[in-house]
Scaffold this active site. Structure first.
Site, PDB file in Angstrom:
ATOM      1  N   ASP A   1       0.835  -1.200   0.000  1.00  0.00           N
ATOM      2  CA  ASP A   1       0.000   0.000   0.000  1.00  0.00           C
ATOM      3  C   ASP A   1       0.871   1.251   0.000  1.00  0.00           C
ATOM      4  O   ASP A   1       0.623   2.191  -0.755  1.00  0.00           O
ATOM      5  CB  ASP A   1      -0.927  -0.023   1.219  1.00  0.00           C
ATOM      6  N   ALA A   2       1.914   1.256   0.821  1.00  0.00           N
ATOM      7  CA  ALA A   2       2.815   2.409   0.900  1.00  0.00           C
ATOM      8  C   ALA A   2       3.611   2.569  -0.397  1.00  0.00           C
ATOM      9  O   ALA A   2       3.768   3.687  -0.906  1.00  0.00           O
ATOM     10  CB  ALA A   2       3.756   2.254   2.090  1.00  0.00           C
TER      11      ALA A   2
END
Length: 151
Positions: free
Chosen positions: A30-31
């Site tokens: 996600d990051a």
């Protein structure tokens, strides 16, 4: 064309990716994905609010699921397996998102996290495919908005 490998220079940890649970890969992915999207929309210069709107539109679960559909044909069997593991490990998502979409987005994120840790060159290839696809979507949407409506 942006070289995302040079823009994502952080060294991955020495923990083997296969030792991380799929949810951890998704958390990390996600990051990585959000950084990719922020870099993709960094030019041309614009107001912060415009950057934010563009990024939010592309990091939503619905967009991630759509991008995974696009990437599916380019994925190896190992990558598809990582996606499925991430999808199947997904917890309940927000109520605004259908469970199927949320699981697909989690699988997408797990795949990106896995590739960052195991094969940055392949991640670069995936990001190049996505960048072209996203730019095409944005361009088509812009042209559709500029076209006079027929009445």
């Amino acid at each position: 064309m942006l070289d995302f490998g040079e823009l994502l220079p952080l060294q991955p940890p020495t923990i083997p990716a296969h030792q991380l649970p799929p949810a951890a890969l998704a958390y990390f992915g996600d990051a990585v994905y959000e950084l990719f999207i922020r870099l993709l929309f960094l030019t041309p210069p614009q107001r912060i609010n415009a950057y934010h709107r563009q990024v939010v539109a592309h990091v939503r679960a619905e967009s991630q699921a759509r991008y995974m559909d696009f990437l599916w044909e380019y994925c190896t069997e190992t990558e598809r397996s990582i996606f499925r593991q991430g999808r199947n490990a997904a917890a309940d998502g927000p109520k605004r998102v259908a469970a199927k979409i949320y699981r697909q987005a989690t699988g997408f994120e797990a795949l990106l996290g896995y590739l960052y840790l195991t094969n940055p060159q392949r991640l670069q290839e995936i990001f190049q495919l996505l960048a072209g696809h996203i730019r095409s979507e944005v361009e088509n949407k812009t042209h559709a908005a500029e076209s006079p409506s027929e009445m």
